[in-house]
Design an enzyme around this catalytic site. Structure first.
Site, short mmCIF file in Angstrom:
data_model
loop_
_atom_site.label_atom_id
_atom_site.label_comp_id
_atom_site.label_asym_id
_atom_site.label_seq_id
_atom_site.Cartn_x
_atom_site.Cartn_y
_atom_site.Cartn_z
N ASN A 20 36.22 63.10 49.86
CA ASN A 20 37.34 63.13 49.15
C ASN A 20 37.62 62.05 48.13
OD1 ASN A 20 37.28 60.91 51.03
ND2 ASN A 20 39.58 60.69 50.81
N HIS A 31 37.42 62.11 38.92
CA HIS A 31 36.54 62.14 39.96
C HIS A 31 35.38 60.88 39.76
CE1 HIS A 31 37.68 65.88 41.73
NE2 HIS A 31 38.16 66.38 40.85
#
Length: 170
Positions: A20, A31
């Site tokens: 996650n 990310h």
């Protein structure tokens, strides 16, 4: 905190799947944004990328045939903050993504991610059999988190094996 966007398209060479997002990734919208995370350095050092990109350039991975997603969407300080219910819901969503987008390789960034996805143990590094989805290779590499104590050079070897698998398919 907003969820991170997935970077998906049909027939990716590799779909990278993390646990996650970190809080830093959630705040930045990118990310692997934590400065201690070595994801982009590992991609460069293994030859998966010719030059290192910054987290702000994460969407450009699609140009290389690589995608990004996570088993759980919500950002937390640590994967240990996730609940069994988080994983159960995330597993169903991820399986649908794999079926719809059909990546050649589903690369799980960390053994724990694959364990949560499959309930299998023990998990070896590298190619897994059987795969969860037909015509998609399941592949496990070490987590790129700065908390991982594996020597960096050893991590690069596993990511280099992923590159060899991808090169073999192309």
């Amino acid at each position: 905190m907003p969820y991170l966007p997935d970077y998906l398209k049909h027939d990716l060479t590799i779909l990278f799947i993390g646990f996650n997002p970190s809080i830093k990734s959630g705040e930045s919208g990118h990310h692997y944004a934590n400065p201690t995370n070595r994801f982009y350095k590992l991609l460069e050092q293994s030859g998966l990328l010719l030059k290192r990109i910054r987290p702000e350039e994460d969407s450009t991975l699609l140009n290389y045939g690589y995608g990004l997603t996570n088993i759980v969407e919500k950002p937390t300080r640590a994967a240990s903050d996730l609940t069994k219910a988080d994983y159960e819901a995330g597993r169903d969503v991820l399986l649908k993504k794999l079926i719809i987008f059909k990546p050649k390789i589903a690369c799980y960034v960390g053994k724990g991610v694959y364990e949560r996805m499959t309930s299998r143990r023990p998990i070896p590094w590298g190619k897994q059999t059987p795969s969860l989805v037909p015509h998609t290779i399941d592949f496990v590499v070490p987590s790129s988190s700065g908390l991982v104590r594996m020597p960096f050079e050893e991590m690069v070897e596993f990511y280099s094996s992923l590159k060899e698998e991808a090169d073999h398919l192309n």
